[in-house]
Design a protein around this motif. Structure first.
Motif, PDB file in Angstrom:
ATOM      1  N   MET A   1       0.831  -1.213   0.000  1.00 58.15           N
ATOM      2  CA  MET A   1       0.000   0.000   0.000  1.00 58.15           C
ATOM      3  C   MET A   1       0.863   1.259   0.000  1.00 58.15           C
ATOM      4  N   THR A   2       0.455   2.242  -0.734  1.00 54.82           N
ATOM      5  CA  THR A   2       1.202   3.500  -0.775  1.00 54.82           C
ATOM      6  C   THR A   2       1.201   4.159   0.603  1.00 54.82           C
ATOM      7  N   ARG A   3       2.380   4.601   1.019  1.00 60.03           N
ATOM      8  CA  ARG A   3       2.484   5.317   2.286  1.00 60.03           C
ATOM      9  C   ARG A   3       2.639   6.813   1.998  1.00 60.03           C
ATOM     10  N   THR A   4       2.149   7.648   2.928  1.00 57.97           N
ATOM     11  CA  THR A   4       2.274   9.095   2.779  1.00 57.97           C
ATOM     12  C   THR A   4       3.382   9.607   3.691  1.00 57.97           C
ATOM     13  N   TYR A   5       4.356  10.285   3.075  1.00 59.90           N
ATOM     14  CA  TYR A   5       5.519  10.819   3.783  1.00 59.90           C
ATOM     15  C   TYR A   5       5.510  12.341   3.755  1.00 59.90           C
ATOM     16  N   VAL A   6       5.790  12.955   4.892  1.00 64.17           N
ATOM     17  CA  VAL A   6       6.051  14.395   4.920  1.00 64.17           C
ATOM     18  C   VAL A   6       7.565  14.567   5.021  1.00 64.17           C
ATOM     19  N   VAL A   7       8.150  15.304   4.084  1.00 63.26           N
ATOM     20  CA  VAL A   7       9.603  15.512   4.067  1.00 63.26           C
ATOM     21  C   VAL A   7       9.887  17.008   4.139  1.00 63.26           C
ATOM     22  N   THR A   8      10.600  17.444   5.182  1.00 67.59           N
ATOM     23  CA  THR A   8      10.976  18.863   5.238  1.00 67.59           C
ATOM     24  C   THR A   8      12.344  19.046   4.566  1.00 67.59           C
ATOM     25  N   GLY A   9      12.561  20.240   4.023  1.00 66.34           N
ATOM     26  CA  GLY A   9      13.809  20.484   3.289  1.00 66.34           C
ATOM     27  C   GLY A   9      13.807  19.757   1.956  1.00 66.34           C
ATOM     28  N   SER A  10      12.618  19.556   1.401  1.00 66.93           N
ATOM     29  CA  SER A  10      12.460  18.690   0.219  1.00 66.93           C
ATOM     30  C   SER A  10      12.960  19.313  -1.071  1.00 66.93           C
ATOM     31  N   ALA A  11      13.330  20.608  -1.043  1.00 68.98           N
ATOM     32  CA  ALA A  11      13.716  21.281  -2.298  1.00 68.98           C
ATOM     33  C   ALA A  11      15.196  21.123  -2.628  1.00 68.98           C
ATOM     34  N   SER A  12      15.990  20.588  -1.714  1.00 68.84           N
ATOM     35  CA  SER A  12      17.437  20.567  -1.973  1.00 68.84           C
ATOM     36  C   SER A  12      18.125  19.428  -1.218  1.00 68.84           C
ATOM     37  N   GLY A  13      19.275  19.034  -1.723  1.00 64.32           N
ATOM     38  CA  GLY A  13      20.179  18.148  -0.998  1.00 64.32           C
ATOM     39  C   GLY A  13      19.562  16.843  -0.510  1.00 64.32           C
ATOM     40  N   GLN A  54      -0.186  22.259   9.644  1.00 62.11           N
ATOM     41  CA  GLN A  54      -1.610  22.212   9.311  1.00 62.11           C
ATOM     42  C   GLN A  54      -1.807  21.948   7.817  1.00 62.11           C
ATOM     43  N   ALA A  55      -0.984  22.591   7.004  1.00 65.15           N
ATOM     44  CA  ALA A  55      -1.092  22.380   5.552  1.00 65.15           C
ATOM     45  C   ALA A  55      -0.766  20.928   5.196  1.00 65.15           C
ATOM     46  N   ALA A  56       0.193  20.339   5.882  1.00 66.92           N
ATOM     47  CA  ALA A  56       0.554  18.933   5.612  1.00 66.92           C
ATOM     48  C   ALA A  56      -0.609  18.007   5.978  1.00 66.92           C
ATOM     49  N   ILE A  57      -1.238  18.294   7.109  1.00 68.45           N
ATOM     50  CA  ILE A  57      -2.384  17.462   7.531  1.00 68.45           C
ATOM     51  C   ILE A  57      -3.509  17.595   6.502  1.00 68.45           C
ATOM     52  N   ASP A  58      -3.764  18.847   6.068  1.00 71.31           N
ATOM     53  CA  ASP A  58      -4.835  19.072   5.086  1.00 71.31           C
ATOM     54  C   ASP A  58      -4.524  18.345   3.775  1.00 71.31           C
ATOM     55  N   LEU A  59      -3.290  18.497   3.275  1.00 66.09           N
ATOM     56  CA  LEU A  59      -2.913  17.889   1.994  1.00 66.09           C
ATOM     57  C   LEU A  59      -2.924  16.366   2.064  1.00 66.09           C
ATOM     58  N   SER A  60      -2.658  15.828   3.252  1.00 69.60           N
ATOM     59  CA  SER A  60      -2.555  14.368   3.383  1.00 69.60           C
ATOM     60  C   SER A  60      -3.930  13.708   3.364  1.00 69.60           C
ATOM     61  N   GLY A  61      -4.975  14.493   3.601  1.00 73.81           N
ATOM     62  CA  GLY A  61      -6.299  13.909   3.714  1.00 73.81           C
ATOM     63  C   GLY A  61      -6.477  13.201   5.054  1.00 73.81           C
ATOM     64  N   GLY A  62      -5.574  13.455   5.986  1.00 77.71           N
ATOM     65  CA  GLY A  62      -5.747  12.916   7.345  1.00 77.71           C
ATOM     66  C   GLY A  62      -4.891  11.707   7.655  1.00 77.71           C
ATOM     67  N   THR A  63      -4.142  11.218   6.667  1.00 76.84           N
ATOM     68  CA  THR A  63      -3.263  10.068   6.937  1.00 76.84           C
ATOM     69  C   THR A  63      -1.816  10.408   6.612  1.00 76.84           C
ATOM     70  N   ILE A  64      -0.978  10.389   7.648  1.00 78.08           N
ATOM     71  CA  ILE A  64       0.468  10.575   7.452  1.00 78.08           C
ATOM     72  C   ILE A  64       1.150   9.347   8.058  1.00 78.08           C
ATOM     73  N   ASP A  65       1.941   8.644   7.246  1.00 80.37           N
ATOM     74  CA  ASP A  65       2.583   7.420   7.722  1.00 80.37           C
ATOM     75  C   ASP A  65       3.998   7.654   8.224  1.00 80.37           C
ATOM     76  N   ALA A  66       4.644   8.708   7.722  1.00 79.07           N
ATOM     77  CA  ALA A  66       6.021   8.968   8.177  1.00 79.07           C
ATOM     78  C   ALA A  66       6.376  10.437   7.990  1.00 79.07           C
ATOM     79  N   VAL A  67       7.236  10.914   8.879  1.00 78.97           N
ATOM     80  CA  VAL A  67       7.765  12.278   8.757  1.00 78.97           C
ATOM     81  C   VAL A  67       9.286  12.179   8.750  1.00 78.97           C
ATOM     82  N   ILE A  68       9.902  12.821   7.772  1.00 80.70           N
ATOM     83  CA  ILE A  68      11.365  12.851   7.686  1.00 80.70           C
ATOM     84  C   ILE A  68      11.782  14.321   7.671  1.00 80.70           C
ATOM     85  N   ALA A  69      12.469  14.755   8.723  1.00 81.49           N
ATOM     86  CA  ALA A  69      12.822  16.174   8.857  1.00 81.49           C
ATOM     87  C   ALA A  69      14.273  16.401   8.435  1.00 81.49           C
TER      88      ALA A  69
END
Ligand code: NAI
Length: 266
Positions: A1-13, A54-69
């Motif tokens: 199943m597809t997992r939903t990831y929030v990644v900060t600093g996603s624009a570089s490196g 809040q924007a991440a929660i909204d965009l995820s539709g309420g399901t976040i499986d992992a956060v990578i900071a």
């Protein structure tokens, strides 16, 4: 199943590489960065962090499986503490309740082998106590004392972050909710953060003098990203609270085999 990831600093490196590898695996990625991301936000301020979460929660539709900071800066300025410590811990705290609803929630952050370098214990304690105003005031003081003194802000931000991960990982909020929480302490990674420094012979000598990497020398961002991917995958069921030095042997070169001494007879 597809997992939903929030990644900060996603624009570089490291963050961009992590996001790319996740997308290549078919995962859904919600990127956060100053610009060039799904969510454009400034993680150096409490308002920016709250809006980003809040924007991440909204965009995820309420399901976040992992956060990578991954978002971070290395300049000898007070803002480095705001982004590298509070920009990580506040985002993770804000996303934790949503994360906890996932059947296999995971979190990982990017620390640094610089956490082993000289740092300010007072600033570390202020950060860990959650007093951002005091922590930033101490950072400003260090910066005002000159560039050499100001350099302490970066290792301090990473020392505080690594300690936060160890402290929080076993609490009811994280371990109790079934969320592994780990840090990857990177060595010298070739990214836009380090490119200029490494291409200058003096900068290179300075970096290599303080970050010895006997195994394979400087690392590509994929080296860190692949470990972040495993730590936040369903395969990781019992690794938590670890600060994993993914640094070509820098930590071992500097620290030797002294990782058991807490329980040795005095
Ligand atoms: P990078 O500069 O390529 O990427 C960092 C990203 O964080 C950028 O996209 C930047 O826009 C974002 N960012 C910075 N301030 C932000 C803010 N206020 N709000 C939102 N986003 C912000 O750097 P790199 O090398 O990929 O660094 C990623 C992490 O790895 C950082 O936490 C860094 O401290 C850490 N690290 C890097 C090492 C290296 O040698 N490159 C070594 C050890 C740790």
């Amino acid at each position: 199943m597809t997992r939903t990831y929030v990644v900060t600093g996603s624009a570089s490196g490291i963050g961009a590489t992590t996001a790319r590898l996740l997308v290549e695996r078919g995962e859904k990625v919600i990127g956060i960065d100053l610009s060039g991301a799904d969510i454009e936000a400034d993680l150096s301020t409490p308002e920016g962090r709250a809006a980003a979460a809040q924007a991440a929660i909204d965009l995820s539709g309420g399901t976040i499986d992992a956060v990578i900071a991954c978002a971070g800066i290395a300049a000898p300025i007070a803002k480095t503490l705001a982004v590298n410590y509070f920009g990580v811990t506040e985002i993770l705290d804000a996303l934790r309740p949503t994360l906890a609803a996932s059947p296999a929630p995971r979190a990982a952050v990017v620390s640094s082998m610089a956490s082993l370098q000289p740092n300010s214990p007072e600033m570390v304690e202020a950060a860990l106590s959650g007093d951002e105003n005091r922590a930033l005031a101490l950072a400003e003081e260090a910066v005002a004392a000159g560039p050499q003194a100001g350099y302490v802000v970066y290792p301090t931000s990473k020392r505080a972050l690594s300690r936060w991960v160890r402290r929080e990982s076993i609490t009811p909020e994280w371990a109790g909710a079934g969320i592994p929480l780990n840090a990857v302490a990177a060595g010298t990674v070739i990214t836009p953060m380090t490119e200029a420094l490494l291409s200058d012979p003096e900068g290179l000598a300075l970096v290599d003098g303080s970050v010895p990497m006997p195994l394979n020398y400087h690392q590509p961002p994929e080296s860190i990203a692949s470990l972040l991917l495993w730590l936040t995958s369903e395969d990781n069921t019992h690794t938590t609270g670890q600060v994993i030095y993914d640094d070509g042997g820098a930590d071992v070169t500097l620290r030797g085999d002294d990782i058991w001494s807490w329980n040795d007879p005095k």
